[in-house]
Design a protein around this motif. Structure first.
Motif, PDB file in Angstrom:
ATOM      1  N   TRP A  12      79.180 -18.310  73.823  1.00  0.00           N
ATOM      2  CA  TRP A  12      79.665 -17.833  75.128  1.00  0.00           C
ATOM      3  C   TRP A  12      81.181 -17.880  75.093  1.00  0.00           C
ATOM      4  N   VAL A  13      81.795 -16.710  75.281  1.00  0.00           N
ATOM      5  CA  VAL A  13      83.259 -16.636  75.146  1.00  0.00           C
ATOM      6  C   VAL A  13      83.877 -15.933  76.351  1.00  0.00           C
ATOM      7  N   ALA A  14      85.102 -16.359  76.687  1.00  0.00           N
ATOM      8  CA  ALA A  14      85.809 -15.741  77.815  1.00  0.00           C
ATOM      9  C   ALA A  14      86.240 -14.328  77.441  1.00  0.00           C
ATOM     10  N   SER A  15      86.217 -13.447  78.434  1.00  0.00           N
ATOM     11  CA  SER A  15      86.675 -12.065  78.208  1.00  0.00           C
ATOM     12  C   SER A  15      88.190 -12.044  78.052  1.00  0.00           C
ATOM     13  N   LYS A  16      88.680 -11.035  77.326  1.00  0.00           N
ATOM     14  CA  LYS A  16      90.128 -10.865  77.193  1.00  0.00           C
ATOM     15  C   LYS A  16      90.696 -10.146  78.421  1.00  0.00           C
ATOM     16  N   SER A  17      89.807  -9.719  79.309  1.00  0.00           N
ATOM     17  CA  SER A  17      90.264  -9.004  80.501  1.00  0.00           C
ATOM     18  C   SER A  17      90.971  -9.944  81.470  1.00  0.00           C
ATOM     19  N   GLN A  18      92.047  -9.440  82.077  1.00  0.00           N
ATOM     20  CA  GLN A  18      92.775 -10.248  83.064  1.00  0.00           C
ATOM     21  C   GLN A  18      92.205 -10.025  84.469  1.00  0.00           C
ATOM     22  N   SER A  19      91.334  -9.029  84.621  1.00  0.00           N
ATOM     23  CA  SER A  19      90.838  -8.721  85.970  1.00  0.00           C
ATOM     24  C   SER A  19      89.317  -8.862  86.040  1.00  0.00           C
ATOM     25  N   SER A  20      88.837  -9.049  87.257  1.00  0.00           N
ATOM     26  CA  SER A  20      87.392  -9.199  87.459  1.00  0.00           C
ATOM     27  C   SER A  20      87.033  -8.728  88.863  1.00  0.00           C
ATOM     28  N   GLN A  29      76.087 -10.478 101.494  1.00  0.00           N
ATOM     29  CA  GLN A  29      77.474 -10.314 100.994  1.00  0.00           C
ATOM     30  C   GLN A  29      78.050 -11.589 100.375  1.00  0.00           C
ATOM     31  N   GLU A  30      77.214 -12.558 100.096  1.00  0.00           N
ATOM     32  CA  GLU A  30      77.734 -13.765  99.441  1.00  0.00           C
ATOM     33  C   GLU A  30      78.180 -13.406  98.022  1.00  0.00           C
ATOM     34  N   GLU A  31      79.378 -13.931  97.638  1.00  0.00           N
ATOM     35  CA  GLU A  31      79.825 -13.668  96.264  1.00  0.00           C
ATOM     36  C   GLU A  31      79.130 -14.650  95.335  1.00  0.00           C
ATOM     37  N   LEU A  32      78.401 -14.104  94.345  1.00  0.00           N
ATOM     38  CA  LEU A  32      77.621 -14.960  93.451  1.00  0.00           C
ATOM     39  C   LEU A  32      78.404 -15.334  92.207  1.00  0.00           C
ATOM     40  N   ALA A  33      79.338 -14.475  91.814  1.00  0.00           N
ATOM     41  CA  ALA A  33      80.129 -14.707  90.592  1.00  0.00           C
ATOM     42  C   ALA A  33      81.228 -13.666  90.531  1.00  0.00           C
ATOM     43  N   GLN A  34      82.127 -13.835  89.550  1.00  0.00           N
ATOM     44  CA  GLN A  34      83.116 -12.802  89.235  1.00  0.00           C
ATOM     45  C   GLN A  34      82.784 -12.297  87.837  1.00  0.00           C
ATOM     46  N   VAL A  35      82.822 -10.976  87.660  1.00  0.00           N
ATOM     47  CA  VAL A  35      82.481 -10.411  86.354  1.00  0.00           C
ATOM     48  C   VAL A  35      83.716  -9.683  85.786  1.00  0.00           C
ATOM     49  N   PRO A  36      83.998  -9.865  84.479  1.00  0.00           N
ATOM     50  CA  PRO A  36      85.163  -9.193  83.888  1.00  0.00           C
ATOM     51  C   PRO A  36      85.060  -7.688  84.063  1.00  0.00           C
ATOM     52  N   TYR A  37      86.171  -7.069  84.345  1.00  0.00           N
ATOM     53  CA  TYR A  37      86.140  -5.635  84.636  1.00  0.00           C
ATOM     54  C   TYR A  37      87.516  -5.068  84.345  1.00  0.00           C
ATOM     55  N   GLY A  38      87.579  -3.892  83.756  1.00  0.00           N
ATOM     56  CA  GLY A  38      88.853  -3.187  83.575  1.00  0.00           C
ATOM     57  C   GLY A  38      89.562  -3.572  82.305  1.00  0.00           C
ATOM     58  N   SER A  39      90.882  -3.492  82.377  1.00  0.00           N
ATOM     59  CA  SER A  39      91.738  -3.640  81.207  1.00  0.00           C
ATOM     60  C   SER A  39      91.402  -4.913  80.422  1.00  0.00           C
ATOM     61  N   GLY A  40      91.276  -4.788  79.131  1.00  0.00           N
ATOM     62  CA  GLY A  40      90.978  -5.951  78.290  1.00  0.00           C
ATOM     63  C   GLY A  40      89.540  -5.970  77.807  1.00  0.00           C
ATOM     64  N   THR A  41      88.636  -5.334  78.563  1.00  0.00           N
ATOM     65  CA  THR A  41      87.226  -5.390  78.137  1.00  0.00           C
ATOM     66  C   THR A  41      87.007  -4.574  76.853  1.00  0.00           C
ATOM     67  N   ALA A  42      87.911  -3.608  76.598  1.00  0.00           N
ATOM     68  CA  ALA A  42      87.795  -2.829  75.358  1.00  0.00           C
ATOM     69  C   ALA A  42      88.017  -3.735  74.142  1.00  0.00           C
ATOM     70  N   VAL A  43      88.892  -4.731  74.303  1.00  0.00           N
ATOM     71  CA  VAL A  43      89.136  -5.680  73.195  1.00  0.00           C
ATOM     72  C   VAL A  43      87.849  -6.475  72.941  1.00  0.00           C
ATOM     73  N   VAL A 201      72.772  -9.719  68.344  1.00  0.00           N
ATOM     74  CA  VAL A 201      72.803  -9.146  69.702  1.00  0.00           C
ATOM     75  C   VAL A 201      73.944  -9.807  70.465  1.00  0.00           C
ATOM     76  N   ASN A 202      74.735  -8.971  71.101  1.00  0.00           N
ATOM     77  CA  ASN A 202      75.913  -9.445  71.822  1.00  0.00           C
ATOM     78  C   ASN A 202      75.876  -8.841  73.211  1.00  0.00           C
ATOM     79  N   MET A 203      76.455  -9.541  74.174  1.00  0.00           N
ATOM     80  CA  MET A 203      76.535  -8.990  75.534  1.00  0.00           C
ATOM     81  C   MET A 203      77.997  -8.988  75.966  1.00  0.00           C
ATOM     82  N   VAL A 204      78.451  -7.821  76.405  1.00  0.00           N
ATOM     83  CA  VAL A 204      79.835  -7.697  76.859  1.00  0.00           C
ATOM     84  C   VAL A 204      79.830  -7.086  78.258  1.00  0.00           C
ATOM     85  N   HIS A 205      80.537  -7.713  79.181  1.00  0.00           N
ATOM     86  CA  HIS A 205      80.596  -7.226  80.555  1.00  0.00           C
ATOM     87  C   HIS A 205      81.668  -6.146  80.706  1.00  0.00           C
TER      88      HIS A 205
END
Ligand code: NAD
Length: 491
Positions: A12-20, A29-43, A201-205
């Motif tokens: 389990w590794v942190a995303s290189k993305s700075q945004s989520s 509407q309860e926030e359950l988590a933050q998911v990596p999104y946008g710039s950095g996920t390509a890395v 098998v890998n999972m990337v958000h």
């Protein structure tokens, strides 16, 4: 709130993305988590693909009988953890607990079917195509493959592809929907226990940025996509432009025809279950119901009653039959389309727009809604609503109804209700859709059949599940060998 991690090389590794972005419970509407999104996920994608290449180079030579062994373990773990995973599905997607368990069952059935890879990968052999010459075909894996999933089945859809891909000797990167990533995290925690090699098998958000990185990466050989038609078309065109094998399932607008000889009670119950199951957010959900002939009022009344009786509410509440739709935007869009239908001339028989659920006032709830006599030239008749809305039409003949089915731009499913075998036969022969139901409301193929789809509902050649998946995840090689008898030596 902490940001969800990727699973790469069995860690389990942190995303290189700075945004989520937030993962939101649609019931409150309860926030359950933050998911990596946008710039950095390509890395992140690049790191996962490199891991996938390394794993593939070893895995492809592991005998297929051994490659399926971890899948047996996965089946057992999924069964043991079914209740826990189902609860997560309900919390992040809104569907009822029974629906969540149902989709997981379908996921498990695909694991079971993929365990048949040793047989399914077997291929043809012809002896003596010429004297002393034999010819045979072998199936070999492709390399790193990717699965990009939609929100509406957080567990099941990935399993139309994942177990087959690895059974056939490929590695895979899973990109879950950013709206429902928690289910796949739970499942990957189980995958972590089944003894697969690192990086297989890998999972990337992420969202579009990570998808584009998969489409453009030279080491990704195949893409399996399920989602809306606009994105499916984009994935198919860009993926194939980059030389990949692509299967892309798109949206739908599934018609149902009810003939005058249909069993009204059975038909109305099955049809309303199909329209309102998963709050209408199933790609095989019945959408436009065409009654034919002189039983029109009877079936209309029965559909009204079965629709009105549906209990809308929080998916973990056992008596609830229909949960919320996925987002506020989605609710607004569905409400817009209901109003548009009315503005275009439809009569609103049942209006679920101001559904209020006590204790869940902020939820994205819409109760069952029926539009009658939707304008055949309007926007609503063609548009995938993806919400709990039934459109009712009446036509004079079965031929008119079949012509209506075939004029639609989508072709995911088409269903017919009748007691007449000859009409059923005509319908299944003529209806232009990949999945046909006769006295069935949701024509969902079992795992051993391809999840078909025609026209704007599918881009590609081979579908997910069963033999199609085996064919998609392998390339054939035909070998011709000459071993004349006279070359043999006596020892
Ligand atoms: P979607 O197209 O918005 O998203 C699907 C996936 O694509 C997600 O992982 C998302 O991150 C990614 N994505 C979204 N926009 C993108 C873009 N511009 N470029 C690249 N990637 C992008 O679909 P959704 O709303 O999650 O799912 C609902 C849709 O899926 C409906 O249209 C439904 O009919 C369809 N669906 C079809 C089937 C089928 O078998 N035909 C099955 C399930 C769902």
């Amino acid at each position: 709130m902490s940001v969800l991690e990727n699973y790469i090389s069995n860690k389990w590794v942190a995303s290189k993305s700075q945004s989520s972005i937030g993962v939101i419970n649609p019931a409150n509407q309860e926030e359950l988590a933050q998911v990596p999104y946008g710039s950095g996920t390509a890395v992140d994608i690049d790191v996962a693909v490199q891991a996938g290449v390394k794993a593939y180079n070893e895995w492809k030579d592991v005998p297929v009988m051994q490659r399926v062994q971890p899948l047996y373990k996965l089946k057992r773990l999924l069964e043991e953890n079914l209740d826990d995973i189902a609860e997560t599905i309900t919390l992040e997607s809104g569907k009822t607990l029974a629906e969540s368990k149902g989709e997981l069952q379908r996921a498990i059935e695909n694991v079971e079917t993929a365990c048949g890879a040793p047989m399914l990968m077997q291929s043809e052999f012809s002896e003596n195509i010429a004297r002393g010459v034999d010819e045979f075909m072998i199936r070999q894996p492709l390399g790193v493959t990717a699965c990009i999933a939609p929100f509406n089945f957080p567990s099941m859809i990935t399993f139309w592809f994942l177990p087959y891909a690895i059974a056939c000797g490929n590695s895979m990167i899973v990109k879950p929907s950013e709206k429902v990533p928690l289910t796949m995290i739970k499942i990957f925690k189980l995958i972590d226990q089944i003894g697969l090699p690192e990086g297989l098998v890998n999972m990337v958000h992420g969202g579009k940025e990570s998808v584009d990185a998969l489409l453009e990466h030279p080491d990704v050989k195949a893409i399996s996509f399920v989602g809306s038609t606009g994105v499916a078309r984009y994935i198919y065109s860009k993926g194939t432009q980059y030389g990949k094998r692509v299967q892309a399932q798109g949206g739908a607008k599934n018609p149902v025809i009810v003939l005058p000889d249909a069993d009204v009670e059975m038909a109305s119950k099955i049809i309303s279950d199909s329209v309102y199951g998963c709050a209408g957010q199933r790609c095989l959900a019945a959408s436009t119901i065409v009654t034919v002939g002189d039983q029109n009022n009877e079936i209309k009344d029965a559909l009204y009653e079965s629709s009105k009786a549906k209990i809308t509410g929080f998916g973990l509440d056992e008596k609830v039959e229909m949960g919320p739709v996925i987002t506020k935007d989605s609710k607004d869009r569905i409400n817009y389309l209901i109003q548009k239908g009315v503005d275009e001339g439809a009569n609103i028989l049942l209006d679920g727009r101001d559904a209020k659920i006590s204790g869940f006032e902020n939820g994205n709830f819409i109760a069952p809604t029926i539009l009658e006599n939707v304008n055949l030239n309007g926007e609503v008749i063609e548009t995938e609503i993806f919400g709990p809305v039934m459109s009712l039409l009446h036509m004079n003949t079965i031929d008119d109804a079949i012509a209506f089915v075939n004029n639609g731009k989508y072709g995911n499913s088409a269903c017919l209700f009748t007691n007449n075998g000859a009409n059923a036969r005509k319908f299944r022969n003529q209806a232009m859709a990949g999945n046909i139901g006769i006295n069935i409301g949701v024509a969902a193929p079992m795992a051993q059949f391809p999840f078909s789809g025609w026209k704007d509902s599918f881009f590609g050649d081979l579908h997910g599940q069963g033999r199609h998946a085996i064919e998609f995840f392998t390339q054939t090689k035909v070998v011709i060998e000459r071993w004349p008898k006279e070359w043999s030596r006596k020892f």
